[in-house]
Design an enzyme around this catalytic site. Sequence first.
Site, short mmCIF file in Angstrom:
data_model
loop_
_atom_site.label_atom_id
_atom_site.label_comp_id
_atom_site.label_asym_id
_atom_site.label_seq_id
_atom_site.Cartn_x
_atom_site.Cartn_y
_atom_site.Cartn_z
N THR A 133 0.82 -1.21 0.00
CA THR A 133 0.00 0.00 0.00
C THR A 133 0.85 1.26 0.00
O THR A 133 1.99 1.25 0.49
CB THR A 133 -0.90 0.01 1.25
N ASP A 134 0.28 2.34 -0.52
CA ASP A 134 0.97 3.63 -0.47
C ASP A 134 1.06 4.19 0.95
O ASP A 134 1.86 5.08 1.22
CB ASP A 134 0.28 4.65 -1.39
N GLU A 135 0.29 3.65 1.87
CA GLU A 135 0.27 4.18 3.23
C GLU A 135 1.58 3.98 3.98
O GLU A 135 1.83 4.61 5.01
CB GLU A 135 -0.90 3.58 4.02
N TYR A 157 -1.49 -0.13 11.16
CA TYR A 157 -1.68 -0.87 9.91
C TYR A 157 -0.54 -0.62 8.95
O TYR A 157 0.11 -1.55 8.45
CB TYR A 157 -3.01 -0.48 9.25
N LYS A 161 2.47 -3.12 7.44
CA LYS A 161 2.70 -3.36 6.02
C LYS A 161 4.12 -2.98 5.61
O LYS A 161 4.76 -3.66 4.80
CB LYS A 161 1.68 -2.59 5.17
#
Length: 333
Positions: A133-135, A157, A161
């Site tokens: 993810t970009d997060e 989260y 990741k």
Amino acid sequence: MRILVTGGAGFIGSEYVRMLLGAPGGSAQGVPPVEPPGVTVLDALTYSGNPANLDPVRDDPRFRFVRGDIRDAEVVDEVVPGHDVIVHFAAESHVDRSIAGAAPFVTTNVLGTQTLLDAALRHGTGRFVHVSTDEVYGSIAEGSWTEDWPLAPNSPYSASKAGSDLLALAYHRTHGLNVVVTRCSNNYGPYQFPEKVIPLFVTNLLDGRTVPLYGDGGNVRDWLHVHDHCRGIALVQQKGRAGEIYHIGGGTEMTNKELTGMLLDACGADWGRVVVVPDRKGHDRRYSLDISKINEELGYAPSIPLEAGLADTVRWYRDNRSWWEPLTGAQSA
């Protein structure tokens, strides 16, 4: 080719499976053909994993389903052998849930990924596609992240990741495992569990309820239709360079307030249905991925305009109440 898809009963994983097997509405140009028994899904069927997501391929002779947890080394060691590719979607992914309790995110996203990597290494898996993810980058005020940008996650989260990304890349550098990592922007589309913003807003609006808008609504996200995301993953699976990271974006940035307006229009509702709520803890202000690398190397570009994709998504939720009502406790009028 035998492909193992972890988390294949979830929103994005099930789209990938339907696409690989050419289910109605699921095929994509350039996706590699699979032969019986071509696709195995490994999924623990937690709250967001839904067997109904795989109904379109249930009777395909190339399809096999195994219920199991990626943290269970014995199960993983039974399933991995004989597969040429692992496409790893399985993850805890809802930011608000990670803020309430981080432990499942760490054990699933980090330790579960390590369990899979060990099995892939032990059994000689040909390619390991790690979906992220970009997060993991945190927040960016202006410009766009490139694949070599430093990681700075802000939620449990995204931190979990980021940890799993680093593990996957370390297995390539240390052991020579054929790993590629993808990082995507915010996904939307059919079969998305209704805790995420678009299906939450759509199902609430279809039922005449209000929708919650965090803070001033100024947080910016890039929206990517799940089918475009899976097209990008397929390209990386086929042609991505081992040890590399590839961004998959939708090319459509907008504020949450702008998105809310589009969803209100699509559902025939007005701003009287919006309730402003306190902002999320550690809420990232803006995400933006540079997708030049995957475009130039692999020929990826998003194909579904946001307005058309949202209209199709609203139509799908309107036409498939039997899928989402049991998940929300809603009742038909």
